[in-house]
Design a protein around this motif. Structure first.
Motif, mmCIF file in Angstrom:
data_model
loop_
_atom_site.group_PDB
_atom_site.id
_atom_site.type_symbol
_atom_site.label_atom_id
_atom_site.label_comp_id
_atom_site.label_asym_id
_atom_site.label_seq_id
_atom_site.Cartn_x
_atom_site.Cartn_y
_atom_site.Cartn_z
ATOM 1 N N ASP A 87 -4.338 12.799 12.140
ATOM 2 C CA ASP A 87 -3.331 12.549 13.177
ATOM 3 C C ASP A 87 -1.962 13.091 12.773
ATOM 4 O OD1 ASP A 87 -5.277 11.294 14.682
ATOM 5 O OD2 ASP A 87 -4.589 9.258 14.213
ATOM 6 N N VAL A 88 -1.565 12.846 11.520
ATOM 7 C CA VAL A 88 -0.272 13.349 11.046
ATOM 8 C C VAL A 88 -0.267 14.877 11.058
ATOM 9 C CG1 VAL A 88 1.255 13.537 9.033
ATOM 10 C CG2 VAL A 88 0.320 11.314 9.675
ATOM 11 N N GLU A 89 -1.370 15.496 10.609
ATOM 12 C CA GLU A 89 -1.436 16.954 10.573
ATOM 13 C C GLU A 89 -1.442 17.563 11.970
ATOM 14 O OE1 GLU A 89 -4.776 17.848 8.059
ATOM 15 O OE2 GLU A 89 -3.586 17.574 6.233
ATOM 16 N N LEU A 130 -3.168 7.849 -3.151
ATOM 17 C CA LEU A 130 -3.256 6.828 -4.200
ATOM 18 C C LEU A 130 -4.139 5.679 -3.748
ATOM 19 C CD1 LEU A 130 0.575 6.511 -4.818
ATOM 20 C CD2 LEU A 130 -1.013 7.867 -6.159
ATOM 21 N N TRP A 131 -4.792 5.032 -4.706
ATOM 22 C CA TRP A 131 -5.458 3.752 -4.474
ATOM 23 C C TRP A 131 -4.546 2.684 -5.046
ATOM 24 C CZ3 TRP A 131 -8.635 0.846 -1.927
ATOM 25 C CH2 TRP A 131 -9.103 -0.354 -2.471
ATOM 26 N N ARG A 132 -4.065 1.794 -4.223
ATOM 27 C CA ARG A 132 -3.196 0.701 -4.669
ATOM 28 C C ARG A 132 -4.083 -0.492 -4.977
ATOM 29 N NH1 ARG A 132 0.872 0.045 0.036
ATOM 30 N NH2 ARG A 132 0.241 -2.019 -0.587
ATOM 31 N N HIS A 133 -4.367 -0.680 -6.235
ATOM 32 C CA HIS A 133 -5.300 -1.723 -6.654
ATOM 33 C C HIS A 133 -4.864 -3.112 -6.196
ATOM 34 C CE1 HIS A 133 -8.169 -3.917 -9.063
ATOM 35 N NE2 HIS A 133 -7.179 -4.601 -9.585
ATOM 36 N N TRP A 134 -3.610 -3.454 -6.400
ATOM 37 C CA TRP A 134 -3.152 -4.802 -6.061
ATOM 38 C C TRP A 134 -3.222 -5.069 -4.566
ATOM 39 C CZ3 TRP A 134 1.012 -5.229 -2.856
ATOM 40 C CH2 TRP A 134 1.838 -4.106 -2.743
ATOM 41 N N ALA A 135 -3.053 -4.035 -3.739
ATOM 42 C CA ALA A 135 -3.109 -4.214 -2.288
ATOM 43 C C ALA A 135 -4.502 -3.908 -1.737
ATOM 44 C CB ALA A 135 -2.094 -3.297 -1.607
ATOM 45 N N ARG A 136 -5.356 -3.273 -2.566
ATOM 46 C CA ARG A 136 -6.704 -2.872 -2.184
ATOM 47 C C ARG A 136 -6.677 -1.984 -0.949
ATOM 48 N NH1 ARG A 136 -9.821 -4.840 -5.451
ATOM 49 N NH2 ARG A 136 -11.790 -4.702 -4.365
ATOM 50 N N ARG A 137 -5.777 -1.000 -0.996
ATOM 51 C CA ARG A 137 -5.611 -0.052 0.105
ATOM 52 C C ARG A 137 -5.312 1.340 -0.449
ATOM 53 N NH1 ARG A 137 -4.494 -2.206 5.253
ATOM 54 N NH2 ARG A 137 -4.383 -4.469 5.237
ATOM 55 N N TYR A 138 -5.639 2.329 0.362
ATOM 56 C CA TYR A 138 -5.267 3.709 0.049
ATOM 57 C C TYR A 138 -3.918 3.984 0.683
ATOM 58 C CZ TYR A 138 -10.123 4.485 -1.253
ATOM 59 O OH TYR A 138 -11.344 4.412 -1.854
ATOM 60 N N TRP A 139 -3.111 4.778 -0.017
ATOM 61 C CA TRP A 139 -1.846 5.266 0.509
ATOM 62 C C TRP A 139 -1.877 6.776 0.443
ATOM 63 C CZ3 TRP A 139 3.460 2.952 -1.268
ATOM 64 C CH2 TRP A 139 3.754 1.837 -0.492
ATOM 65 N N ALA A 140 -1.302 7.428 1.436
ATOM 66 C CA ALA A 140 -1.201 8.884 1.427
ATOM 67 C C ALA A 140 0.195 9.282 1.896
ATOM 68 C CB ALA A 140 -2.263 9.493 2.334
ATOM 69 N N PHE A 141 0.765 10.242 1.175
ATOM 70 C CA PHE A 141 2.106 10.741 1.472
ATOM 71 C C PHE A 141 2.015 12.243 1.737
ATOM 72 C CE2 PHE A 141 2.398 7.294 -1.524
ATOM 73 C CZ PHE A 141 3.484 6.549 -1.119
ATOM 74 N N PRO A 142 2.488 12.724 2.893
ATOM 75 C CA PRO A 142 2.555 14.173 3.083
ATOM 76 C C PRO A 142 3.676 14.736 2.208
ATOM 77 C CG PRO A 142 3.513 13.053 4.976
ATOM 78 C CD PRO A 142 2.958 11.988 4.059
ATOM 79 N N THR A 143 3.463 15.928 1.664
ATOM 80 C CA THR A 143 4.477 16.522 0.784
ATOM 81 C C THR A 143 5.394 17.490 1.526
ATOM 82 O OG1 THR A 143 2.944 18.265 0.115
ATOM 83 C CG2 THR A 143 3.023 16.284 -1.258
ATOM 84 N N GLU A 149 7.240 7.781 6.297
ATOM 85 C CA GLU A 149 6.547 6.652 5.698
ATOM 86 C C GLU A 149 5.146 7.061 5.267
ATOM 87 O OE1 GLU A 149 7.421 6.309 9.113
ATOM 88 O OE2 GLU A 149 9.430 5.614 8.691
ATOM 89 N N PRO A 150 4.640 6.446 4.226
ATOM 90 C CA PRO A 150 3.262 6.734 3.834
ATOM 91 C C PRO A 150 2.298 6.145 4.859
ATOM 92 C CG PRO A 150 4.129 4.933 2.528
ATOM 93 C CD PRO A 150 5.268 5.468 3.348
#
Length: 104
Positions: free
Chosen positions: A86-88, A50-63, A70-71
């Motif tokens: 790194d997570v993978e 996701l692009w979090r517009h208000w925070a101006r950051r990308y977030w990624a969540f492993p499924t 944590e994202p």
């Protein structure tokens, strides 16, 4: 008043001497950032990005289940891809032997 990140709002005006200058993309690139997040999600199966517009950051969540649910969060795509890798490496997605690498 408190922002969504639970940080108090600062008065508008000049930056204080302790605040670093912002290096995030200009507001005009918000649509591009959202589209880029969709493209990255398509290139990295097993991730919700996701692009979090208000925070101006990308977030990624492993499924898949990892030890750290944590994202991950980054200001730019290269940092996000590094963290995804790194997570993978630490917690390979099911059915793989390591990270699923892809370039932008």
């Amino acid at each position: 008043m408190v922002t969504p990140a639970n940080e108090p709002l600062r008065p508008k005006g000049r930056r204080r001497g302790t605040d670093p200058a912002r290096t995030d993309p200009p507001a005009a690139s918000t649509d591009n950032a959202t589209e880029l997040a969709r493209d990255l999600e398509a290139r990295h199966p097993g991730w919700v990005i996701l692009w979090r517009h208000w925070a101006r950051r990308y977030w990624a969540f492993p499924t898949w289940n990892t030890n750290t649910p944590e994202p991950i969060e980054a200001r730019n795509v290269q940092d996000l891809l590094t963290q995804i890798n790194d997570v993978e490496l630490q917690h390979p997605p099911p059915g793989t032997n390591g990270p699923v690498t892809s370039s932008v």
